[in-house]
Each structure stands twice: as structure tokens, then as C-alpha cells.
Design a protein around this motif. Structure first.
Motif, PDB file in Angstrom:
ATOM      1  N   HIS A   8     -37.198  67.232  22.688  1.00  0.00           N
ATOM      2  CA  HIS A   8     -38.272  66.562  23.359  1.00  0.00           C
ATOM      3  C   HIS A   8     -36.657  65.089  23.552  1.00  0.00           C
ATOM      4  CE1 HIS A   8     -42.013  66.803  22.070  1.00  0.00           C
ATOM      5  NE2 HIS A   8     -41.267  67.077  20.926  1.00  0.00           N
ATOM      6  N   ALA A  65     -41.672  61.899  20.104  1.00  0.00           N
ATOM      7  CA  ALA A  65     -42.350  62.768  20.879  1.00  0.00           C
ATOM      8  C   ALA A  65     -42.503  61.746  21.689  1.00  0.00           C
ATOM      9  CB  ALA A  65     -42.840  63.739  20.073  1.00  0.00           C
ATOM     10  N   ALA A  66     -43.543  60.595  21.185  1.00  0.00           N
ATOM     11  CA  ALA A  66     -44.358  60.053  21.912  1.00  0.00           C
ATOM     12  C   ALA A  66     -43.491  58.905  22.658  1.00  0.00           C
ATOM     13  CB  ALA A  66     -45.233  58.759  20.891  1.00  0.00           C
ATOM     14  N   GLY A  67     -42.471  59.317  22.339  1.00  0.00           N
ATOM     15  CA  GLY A  67     -41.519  57.974  23.449  1.00  0.00           C
ATOM     16  C   GLY A  67     -41.745  56.535  22.530  1.00  0.00           C
ATOM     17  N   ASP A 105     -35.816  63.967  31.314  1.00  0.00           N
ATOM     18  CA  ASP A 105     -35.398  64.029  32.424  1.00  0.00           C
ATOM     19  C   ASP A 105     -35.084  66.036  33.154  1.00  0.00           C
ATOM     20  OD1 ASP A 105     -37.152  62.499  33.450  1.00  0.00           O
ATOM     21  OD2 ASP A 105     -36.174  61.109  34.254  1.00  0.00           O
ATOM     22  N   ALA A 106     -34.896  66.561  31.789  1.00  0.00           N
ATOM     23  CA  ALA A 106     -34.287  68.164  32.045  1.00  0.00           C
ATOM     24  C   ALA A 106     -35.339  69.114  31.629  1.00  0.00           C
ATOM     25  CB  ALA A 106     -33.508  68.476  30.339  1.00  0.00           C
ATOM     26  N   THR A 107     -35.893  69.802  32.746  1.00  0.00           N
ATOM     27  CA  THR A 107     -36.614  70.564  32.033  1.00  0.00           C
ATOM     28  C   THR A 107     -36.026  72.193  30.760  1.00  0.00           C
ATOM     29  OG1 THR A 107     -37.110  71.233  34.417  1.00  0.00           O
ATOM     30  CG2 THR A 107     -37.711  73.255  33.226  1.00  0.00           C
ATOM     31  N   VAL A 108     -37.329  72.238  30.482  1.00  0.00           N
ATOM     32  CA  VAL A 108     -36.388  72.190  28.508  1.00  0.00           C
ATOM     33  C   VAL A 108     -37.664  73.230  28.374  1.00  0.00           C
ATOM     34  CG1 VAL A 108     -36.594  71.506  26.370  1.00  0.00           C
ATOM     35  CG2 VAL A 108     -35.875  70.336  28.487  1.00  0.00           C
ATOM     36  N   THR A 109     -36.055  74.891  27.885  1.00  0.00           N
ATOM     37  CA  THR A 109     -37.443  75.461  27.114  1.00  0.00           C
ATOM     38  C   THR A 109     -37.014  76.087  25.743  1.00  0.00           C
ATOM     39  OG1 THR A 109     -36.974  76.978  29.648  1.00  0.00           O
ATOM     40  CG2 THR A 109     -36.945  78.491  27.745  1.00  0.00           C
ATOM     41  N   VAL A 110     -37.486  75.885  25.161  1.00  0.00           N
ATOM     42  CA  VAL A 110     -37.570  76.578  23.959  1.00  0.00           C
ATOM     43  C   VAL A 110     -37.390  78.222  23.433  1.00  0.00           C
ATOM     44  CG1 VAL A 110     -37.678  75.885  21.047  1.00  0.00           C
ATOM     45  CG2 VAL A 110     -38.095  74.053  23.063  1.00  0.00           C
ATOM     46  N   LEU A 119     -35.966  65.885  26.596  1.00  0.00           N
ATOM     47  CA  LEU A 119     -37.069  66.313  27.774  1.00  0.00           C
ATOM     48  C   LEU A 119     -37.109  64.808  28.203  1.00  0.00           C
ATOM     49  CD1 LEU A 119     -39.541  67.734  29.234  1.00  0.00           C
ATOM     50  CD2 LEU A 119     -40.741  67.132  26.677  1.00  0.00           C
ATOM     51  N   SER A 129     -30.554  64.939  33.910  1.00  0.00           N
ATOM     52  CA  SER A 129     -32.087  64.835  35.051  1.00  0.00           C
ATOM     53  C   SER A 129     -32.637  65.450  36.165  1.00  0.00           C
ATOM     54  CB  SER A 129     -31.906  63.268  35.409  1.00  0.00           C
ATOM     55  OG  SER A 129     -33.125  63.370  36.267  1.00  0.00           O
ATOM     56  N   GLY A 130     -32.714  66.986  35.536  1.00  0.00           N
ATOM     57  CA  GLY A 130     -34.070  68.171  36.300  1.00  0.00           C
ATOM     58  C   GLY A 130     -32.678  69.266  36.518  1.00  0.00           C
ATOM     59  N   ALA A 131     -31.645  68.957  35.425  1.00  0.00           N
ATOM     60  CA  ALA A 131     -31.301  70.501  34.379  1.00  0.00           C
ATOM     61  C   ALA A 131     -31.703  71.360  33.967  1.00  0.00           C
ATOM     62  CB  ALA A 131     -29.917  70.287  33.790  1.00  0.00           C
ATOM     63  N   HIS A 132     -31.643  72.232  33.844  1.00  0.00           N
ATOM     64  CA  HIS A 132     -32.352  73.411  33.074  1.00  0.00           C
ATOM     65  C   HIS A 132     -31.790  73.513  31.168  1.00  0.00           C
ATOM     66  CE1 HIS A 132     -34.376  77.497  31.801  1.00  0.00           C
ATOM     67  NE2 HIS A 132     -35.195  76.757  31.355  1.00  0.00           N
TER      68      HIS A 132
END
Lengths: 279, 279
Positions: B175, B130-132, B181-186, B178, B156-159
Motif C-alpha cells: 500500500h 489503504a484508504a489514504g 505511484d509505484a506499480t506493485v506486484t505481490v 502504491l 513513481s512509475g517504478a515496478h
């Protein structure tokens, strides 16, 4: 009508509890102590550290600021964090940012004893948080939830949208919201059509560090907006990530900057410190 | 037209690399070894462990199954994990679930040396992820990303919408998405109007463990769907979390069950093990 979701009353309540606990601990021979490790000459960082130190002392927590200077090496910082972790007289440790260019906060923070990691900076704290195990959450992320609870905002089943994916705020706030049964979306600089996503939020958390990014077009009419931004203005003031004038009157609730998340964050850092001293 | 996004070719490629690396390591006097700790009499778990052991042996990785029995105490399991962590001949450690009722996997897995934590079960691994920071991700979550990459799905940029918030799949997959670079919904069991949320997904990851929960009403016409579910059927087969017949023809791509995420997950566990043996 937009309700102002202030943090002052909540912060005062937390500080009152902390003051009572600190007095008990001191009477019992365990005076609580917070250490803040600094390796920067950044002026707004210095301002923040002074405000934490003042708040600590007002609640009866001793605060040591350990300034290693802006030329401190990662090894030097790591050694200091390890020494403070081993010191039984220290109960809370904060590693202040920014750090020197060759230092990675997530990496160095692994040297903070998780029990004393009052700002949840050790990756183990984040992992335990994500796994649902007891851990100190980063105080800012926890302050978001504490403010929402204080103002009676329901979270279970709500759609929470977090703008910003930092390790210190966005990601832990997402985990805390998920734990509370919100459906959680994390947006960031690469999100396409940010406004379309944020308009679907029941609860919108702006934690991106861009002054007044969130405007009326980004919010639904009945949304609750938590502004985590603290962006310095040229005249020495603070402005949030939300354009308050733009969203005012449109959303159901908005946390002010200053006076919203900020004071609650500081109060929670102190609460974590006395909790750690209590053991 | 729905493209089948199979995992067989990708898994075979990974296994071929693992086989070559395992042979090199063995020739150099470090034969790679994976240990699987079991504390259950669950039949589908036993089936899974046998399949991992077979796959390991075929690629030249020795696999020890340490069966502690279903009455093993948390302390006994913890001691075994610590002993394997200290054993220089062991390079990968998996703690198989389910566990006895009084054992918490996230808690016990803290006793696995992060370097040998090939299924990313230690909360420190999740926190580092999570911290990369470098860490072994849980193999199933990594397999989701590997399959999407193998089939050239842009992130990248995908939902991306993840259904399921488990520590082993949903959260780490979020994670990883994310990070890309996706927009992420859980989403999860408390999500209101699940279908309305999942229909907004460019990439839908079903990891909830409910047979055929996801149907045509849950998907957009051009979505890519990754089915992580492996639900046993009464006749001894496997069925995913996606109703393949219902979504087929509607979505752009779908991973099959079996033959999608599963074989890639096993191959990645082996890849992590030889990577750990290489040091």
C-alpha cells in the motif's frame, strides 16, 4: 473464441436466495431494511440508487433513500450515518457517491457500523479484509471474484492484474485475489507501459473508469478479462473500461457491460443486507 | 557495483530527532512512554523486546514491558491492551508476537487505541492506510519506504515487487509503494515461477521470512533490493531473505542484514511514540 462471462444467472441465483431469506426474516418479525444516504444531485447516481431500491424491494428488502441534498455538511452526513447505525430496524447502510466537495467518503464511512457496512466503505472493513478477518467486502470487488468463481476460472497461482487503485474496487479486489493465492499486480495512471504489464495477466481486472482503455494490445491471447467500468455514453448507454470489439476473439473470456459485474454487485449488496439482518 | 543501502545513518538521524522531542515532552510534563505487551517465552522475541526497550530508554522514552506469560488467554491480553489504551501516561503500545496458539494478533490488536498503535497492528490502522487516511503504518513497512527515500531511489512509475503477503509487512508495504505511484506486484509461496516475476522488479522487497531465498536468478541487473528478512542462524547470528553473496555485484543496491531495515524500524517505532505523545 471469447466466452461471454455474464453475471445475469449468478445474480438471479443470489437474488433468489436473498428473497427466501428476506421472507423468513420478515415472518420472524425482522423485516430487513437497507438505507441509502445520498448527498448529490448527480443524475447517474440517482439512476443507480433507484435501481438498488427497486432490486431491494423485489427481493423483499425495504429500502429507505435518505436524501440530505447536495449542500449537506460532512457533520450532517456523519450524524445521519451514526443515527442509522444505531437504529435496530436498519440492517444495511450505503453512503452513495459522489459527495459534496468537502466530504471524504473514507472518512465519513467510519461512522457506519461495520456490521451494517454492506458496501465495505468503512476503513475498518477494508483493514479487516486485508488482515484476513471477517468483514463485508465492497460489493463490486466481491462481485469480480464471484463472477470468476461462477465461471470456473482458477485463481491459485494465476497472475491477476488489477488496473485501478481505488479504495472501493481496485485495492479490495487485489486483497480478495491475494487471499485466493493469485499473484497480484496493481496498475494505475502512473504505470509505465501499461500494455506490457497487462499482457502478462492470466486474469485482468479493469477498474479504472476510463471508457474502452483496454484494447487488443493490452491482453494476452488466453486471458480472462473482468470489466468493472460503467462509463455513461452520450446517448444514455453504458460502456466499460474494455473495448469489447477490440479484444473479442482474442481473449478466452470477457464480462459484458452491462450485464456482467453490475447485476452481481447489486445482488451482493442485498445478500450482505439479509446476512446482517440475520446477525 | 552494488551499493550497500545501510540504515544506520538514517536510524541515527531519526533517533536524534526523537531524543530532542522526548526531552521537550518530558520538560513539558508529558514524559513519553511505550508499553510492550508480551505473551511468549520465545527467546528471539525476548531479544527483540530488550533491544526496543534499550533503544527507547536511550532516546528518553520510558518503556514498560508487560509480560503476561505464555499461558495468557486472548481475553487477558485484550483487557491489558484496553487498559493501556485508556492510560493517559502511555503513548505507544506494541503487541509482541508470537502469541499463544489461540490468539490472533489482528483480532487482539483491535483493542489498541489507533492513536497509540505505533506499530500499525490494529486492522483499522491498516484500513486507514489503504484508504489514504492518516494512520501509523507498521514500522517495518514504513522503514522499507524510508530507506528507499533516504538513498534516493525513485518510486513513481517504478515496478515494485513485494515477496511476502503478511499483514505486518508485505501488505502494508504494498500500500505504501502504491501510494507513491509505484506499480506493485505481490508474490508469495503460491506464485508460479517466482524468479520470472521478481526479475521484472525495479525495486524488490523480500519479506517472506525464508533465509536467502532470493538469489542472482531472481534479480534484474539494475534492481534495488530491500531485505526485510531477519532469520536467526544456528550460531546466533541473523541472515536475511536475500542471499547477499549471490546477488552482490549484480544488483544496483541492496540493504544489509543486519544494519538495514532493522534499525530504521526501531527508530520509527520510537518516532511514532513521541508523535503520539505530542498528540
Amino acid at each position: 473464441m471469447t466466452t461471454e462471462l455474464g453475471g445475469g444467472e449468478l445474480a438471479a441465483g443470489i437474488r433468489a436466495e436473498v428473497t427466501a431469506t428476506a421472507a423468513e426474516l420478515t415472518a420472524a418479525g425482522t423485516p430487513p431494511r437497507l438505507a441509502v444516504v445520498v448527498a448529490t444531485a448527480d443524475e447517474s447516481s440517482a439512476w443507480y440508487v433507484r435501481s438498488i431500491a427497486r432490486a431491494a424491494e423485489r427481493t423483499g428488502i425495504a429500502c429507505s433513500v435518505v436524501d440530505l441534498g447536495e449542500t449537506a455538511t460532512p457533520d450532517r452526513i456523519r450524524a445521519e450515518l451514526a443515527a442509522l447505525s444505531a437504529d435496530p430496524a436498519v440492517h444495511g447502510i450505503i453512503l452513495q457517491t459522489p459527495l459534496p466537495a468537502d466530504a471524504v467518503v473514507e472518512d465519513l464511512a467510519a461512522s457506519i457500523d461495520p456490521a451494517k457496512d454492506v458496501d465495505g466503505a468503512n476503513p475498518l472493513s477494508l483493514g479487516r479484509l486485508a488482515a484476513g478477518l471477517p468483514a463485508h467486502p465492497p460489493a463490486t470487488a466481491e462481485a469480480v471474484l464471484a463472477l470468476l468463481d461462477h465461471h470456473g476460472i482458477p485463481l491459485s497461482g494465476a497472475h491477476a492484474v488489477v488496473v485501478g487503485r481505488s479504495t472501493v474496487v481496485g485495492k479490495p479486489a487485489a486483497h480478495l485475489l491475494l487471499q485466493r493465492d493469485a499473484t497480484v499486480t496493481v496498475c494505475h495512471s502512473r504505470t509505465k507501459d501499461l500494455a506490457a504489464v497487462t499482457r502478462t495477466a492470466d486474469v485482468l481486472v479493469a477498474a479504472v473508469g476510463r471508457p474502452e482503455l483496454i484494447t487488443a494490445e493490452h491482453v494476452a491471447a488466453d486471458a480472462v478479462v473482468v470489466d468493472v467500468g460503467t462509463n455513461p455514453t452520450p446517448d444514455g448507454g453504458l460502456v466499460g473500461d474494455v473495448d469489447a470489439d477490440s479484444v473479442a476473439g482474442r481473449v478466452a473470456g470477457l464480462t459484458p457491460v452491462p450485464g456482467g459485474v453490475g447485476p452481481v454487485t447489486t445482488a451482493l449488496l442485498l445478500q450482505h443486507t439479509v446476512a446482517s439482518a440475520r446477525g
